[in-house]
Design a protein around this motif. Structure first.
Motif, mmCIF file in Angstrom:
data_model
loop_
_atom_site.group_PDB
_atom_site.id
_atom_site.type_symbol
_atom_site.label_atom_id
_atom_site.label_comp_id
_atom_site.label_asym_id
_atom_site.label_seq_id
_atom_site.Cartn_x
_atom_site.Cartn_y
_atom_site.Cartn_z
ATOM 1 N N PHE A 309 2.158 -2.553 -4.291
ATOM 2 C CA PHE A 309 1.508 -1.185 -4.817
ATOM 3 C C PHE A 309 1.668 -0.105 -3.922
ATOM 4 N N LEU A 310 1.132 -0.464 -2.469
ATOM 5 C CA LEU A 310 1.052 0.868 -1.560
ATOM 6 C C LEU A 310 1.444 0.027 -0.321
ATOM 7 N N SER A 311 2.420 0.684 0.272
ATOM 8 C CA SER A 311 2.906 0.524 1.786
ATOM 9 C C SER A 311 2.474 1.582 2.623
ATOM 10 N N ALA A 312 1.250 1.264 3.446
ATOM 11 C CA ALA A 312 0.707 2.428 4.044
ATOM 12 C C ALA A 312 0.738 1.995 5.932
ATOM 13 N N ARG A 338 3.787 3.341 -4.417
ATOM 14 C CA ARG A 338 3.541 4.770 -3.527
ATOM 15 C C ARG A 338 3.568 4.299 -2.057
ATOM 16 N N THR A 339 3.690 5.229 -1.263
ATOM 17 C CA THR A 339 3.718 4.930 0.204
ATOM 18 C C THR A 339 2.735 5.949 0.698
ATOM 19 N N SER A 340 2.217 5.925 2.101
ATOM 20 C CA SER A 340 1.517 6.838 2.821
ATOM 21 C C SER A 340 1.298 6.595 4.247
ATOM 22 N N SER A 341 1.064 7.427 5.056
ATOM 23 C CA SER A 341 1.025 7.394 6.293
ATOM 24 C C SER A 341 1.917 6.435 7.120
#
Length: 397
Positions: A309-312, A338-341
């Motif tokens: 779900f999220l790669s951060a 989604r991705t962040s940081s």
């Protein structure tokens, strides 16, 4: 028991500067994840009941403490559970209704099962090794602050609870390998925390070549098929999940991978999360690595993420694959939501069915097993995969 294991080391930095992993075996025998039920040649009835009945076993690898009953278990665990130089071996399936607080030794399940009821087998595994063990039984409820679950405050001063069918917390180089979970779990909303049929939270530990089967329903929990929270340089490798899971948030293999590695794993499952941050392989990847994994099944979610779900926080998701056996027309399905940081994903592809990839370019439609095995040359970390009963599984050594 099958004898495949993968030793992986992870140096966790914010930039993930180094990840070193040893290569996997290349035997063509299929890894079936089933227990062998092998019998021990020694007496299974009473500890020390051999040629010299009054002589206590040495507790060594050659002369372990043999366990054939709950009374055997209580005797040897009470005396030696915290001794890292002691070896224990099951010689029959047993049922337990109590939890060992801390275990530091070496336990060989010998293909037999330990059946539990609303209690973990171990609260803490500290530098221990558990192998060839089947975890069975039911979990239908427990109190939020029970003495046999791990309760702690995190860096934000929020209370976190961890529960696992095998162990709540493993740490300090603990190794869990060649184990199976066959738990039936149904938890109501009176308890909220991290749950997994194997391990609630892993810190600087390795879980390899394990299988999780069964049905897990927790109204309010973060659920992982193998580990709920993999933390602090932990490694989850060569594991498979075949289960129906329903909860607040779900990771098919690991719910949250923080400064850890998840590789060569698969989930063929039906997931029913009620909130976001759920995915077929790993829900949230923070400063970790997820590679050479796949998911195939169903995800009942408004944000279906097939892999992550999220790669951060510079997390890396690569060489992963995902597909749905049932998909609504026009639905927004993503491999990584989604991705962040600084988090990223690369070379991840959709599955056309349980065995084939649907990719563009010169490859066209190709077999999943071929793609998975190709990673061995590219990464130097991949296991060898093959097909058994129309399912891609890891080859055994």
């Amino acid at each position: 028991m099958y004898r495949l294991f993968l030793n992986m080391g992870l140096v966790c930095m914010m930039t993930l500067a180094a990840v070193s992993v040893s290569s996997c075996g290349k035997d063509d025998e299929i890894k079936t994840f089933s227990s062998n039920g092998s019998q021990d040649n020694g007496s299974p009835s009473e500890p020390g009941n051999d040629d010299t009945p009054s002589k206590e076993p040495a507790g060594t690898a050659a002369d372990p403490y043999r366990i054939a009953s709950a009374s055997d278990w209580r005797r040897w665990m009470t005396a030696y559970a915290k001794d890292s130089n002691r070896y224990f071996r099951l010689t029959a399936p047993i049922e337990l209704n109590a939890t060992v607080d801390t275990f530091c030794g070496r336990l060989d399940g010998n293909g037999y099962s330990i059946s539990v009821s609303n209690r973990p087998i171990f609260k803490v595994l500290d530098g221990a090794e558990v192998s060839n063990l089947v975890v069975a039984g039911t979990v239908t409820g427990f109190t939020p602050d029970a003495s046999d679950i791990v309760v702690r405050r995190n860096e934000a001063d929020v209370t976190e609870r961890f529960f696992g069918g095998l162990v709540c917390l493993c740490r300090n180089g603990t190794l869990i390998r060649h184990c199976e979970s066959r738990l039936s779990v149904s938890l109501n909303s009176s308890w909220f925390g991290y749950f997994s049929p194997f391990c609630g939270i892993a810190e600087s530990s390795t879980i390899s070549n394990c299988l999780s089967e069964g049905s897990f329903r927790a109204e309010t929990a973060y659920v992982g098929g193998i580990v709920s929270l993999a933390d602090s340089g932990s490694v989850v490798s060569g594991c498979g999940v075949s289960a129906n899971m329903s909860s607040t948030a779900i990771g098919g293999v690991v719910y949250r991978a923080r400064c850890s590695s998840v590789s060569n794993c698969y989930a063929v499952s039906a997931l029913e999360p009620s909130q976001e941050s759920s995915a077929g392989v790993v829900g949230i990847c923070e400063a970790g690595v997820v590679d050479n994994c796949y998911f195939y099944g169903t995800i009942s979610s408004s944000t279906p993420a097939l892999v992550c779900f999220l790669s951060a926080k510079n997390g890396v998701v690569r060489y992963c694959y995902g597909g749905l056996s049932e998909e609504e027309e026009g639905s927004d399905v993503r491999l990584v939501w989604r991705t962040s940081s600084g988090g990223m994903y690369d070379k991840c592809y959709r599955l056309f069915n349980a065995l084939q990839l649907e990719v563009t370019g010169p490859y066209g439609r190709s077999l999943l097993v071929d793609e998975l095995n190709a990673r061995e040359a590219e990464l130097g970390t991949a296991c060898r995969w093959t097909v058994k009963d129309n399912q891609v599984v890891i080859a055994a050594q």
